[in-house]
Design an enzyme around this catalytic site. Sequence first.
Site, PDB file in Angstrom:
ATOM      1  N   HIS A  73      33.435  45.738  41.185  1.00 16.23           N
ATOM      2  CA  HIS A  73      34.812  45.543  40.720  1.00 16.23           C
ATOM      3  C   HIS A  73      35.423  46.869  40.294  1.00 16.23           C
ATOM      4  O   HIS A  73      34.698  47.824  39.990  1.00 16.23           O
ATOM      5  CB  HIS A  73      34.841  44.607  39.502  1.00 16.23           C
ATOM      6  CG  HIS A  73      34.486  43.191  39.793  1.00 16.23           C
ATOM      7  ND1 HIS A  73      33.538  42.500  39.057  1.00 16.23           N
ATOM      8  CD2 HIS A  73      34.959  42.313  40.719  1.00 16.23           C
ATOM      9  CE1 HIS A  73      33.441  41.261  39.523  1.00 16.23           C
ATOM     10  NE2 HIS A  73      34.291  41.126  40.534  1.00 16.23           N
ATOM     11  N   CYS A  92      33.177  42.373  31.201  1.00 18.34           N
ATOM     12  CA  CYS A  92      33.233  41.088  31.908  1.00 18.34           C
ATOM     13  C   CYS A  92      32.653  39.935  31.110  1.00 18.34           C
ATOM     14  O   CYS A  92      32.790  38.777  31.505  1.00 18.34           O
ATOM     15  CB  CYS A  92      32.560  41.187  33.275  1.00 18.34           C
ATOM     16  SG  CYS A  92      30.863  41.725  33.259  1.00 18.34           S
TER      17      CYS A  92
END
EC number: 3.5.3.18
Length: 258
Positions: free
Chosen positions: A163, A248
């Site tokens: 990501h 996250c």
Amino acid sequence: MPSKKALVRRPSPRLAEGLVTHVEREKVDHGLALEQWDAYVEALGAHGWETLEVDPADDCPDSVFVEDAVVVFRNVALITRPGAESRRAETAGVEEAVARLGCSVNWVWEPGTLDGGDVLKIGDTIYVGRGGRTNAAGVQQLRAAFEPLGARVVAVPVSKVLHLKSAVTALPDGTVIGHIPLTDVPSLFPRFLPVPEESGAHVVLLGGSRLLMAASAPKTAELLADLGHEPVLVDIGEFEKLEGCVTCLSVRLRELYD
């Protein structure tokens, strides 16, 4: 006054089955992962954050990485459509949680894919990583959801990590920090500070000069402390085996209003 609420989600019993893309699979100690998750949540609470648990999703191995299921800007929540099909069941519980908080809810629709870990917000600028989990249609739908609210959406190529926020995050003054070998185009960011460790690129802004960071990045913590920041270190080693990081494991909600 800005809100300080954070959504978190207890690890699934199937955590060890979580997806890995850019790393070799390692054995995950589920008991230790639970201890590390508890310590992470406690660290948020100790620095003034109200943590709100999303209902567990025990059949979803990656559900602890709750940030990937939603992007919130102002009071609008965009429920994502994760790029990995196996993760799409994670979003229902997160949608319920943000709706209970009074957010206006929008959705990413097929053919769009978007992971929250690909979204880095710095003020009214939203950087979105275009990589393995977020496609062009997902970027377009993010832009359509948030540009009318005053956001400036900037797409960033991501090819070396899972990501965008696996590669870069930002300091309180908006300076982007990243590990150069994993950052595709550092020049896209107005101010960029290289850090010496991969996990050192990941910080959660706790408030003031305090930065929540992984204990696996001591050199970066020393660098940032020397620049006047206050690193708060947590061990998340079991989640790092699954390409997880401090960002996250929670969704920070700073702009909620009644």
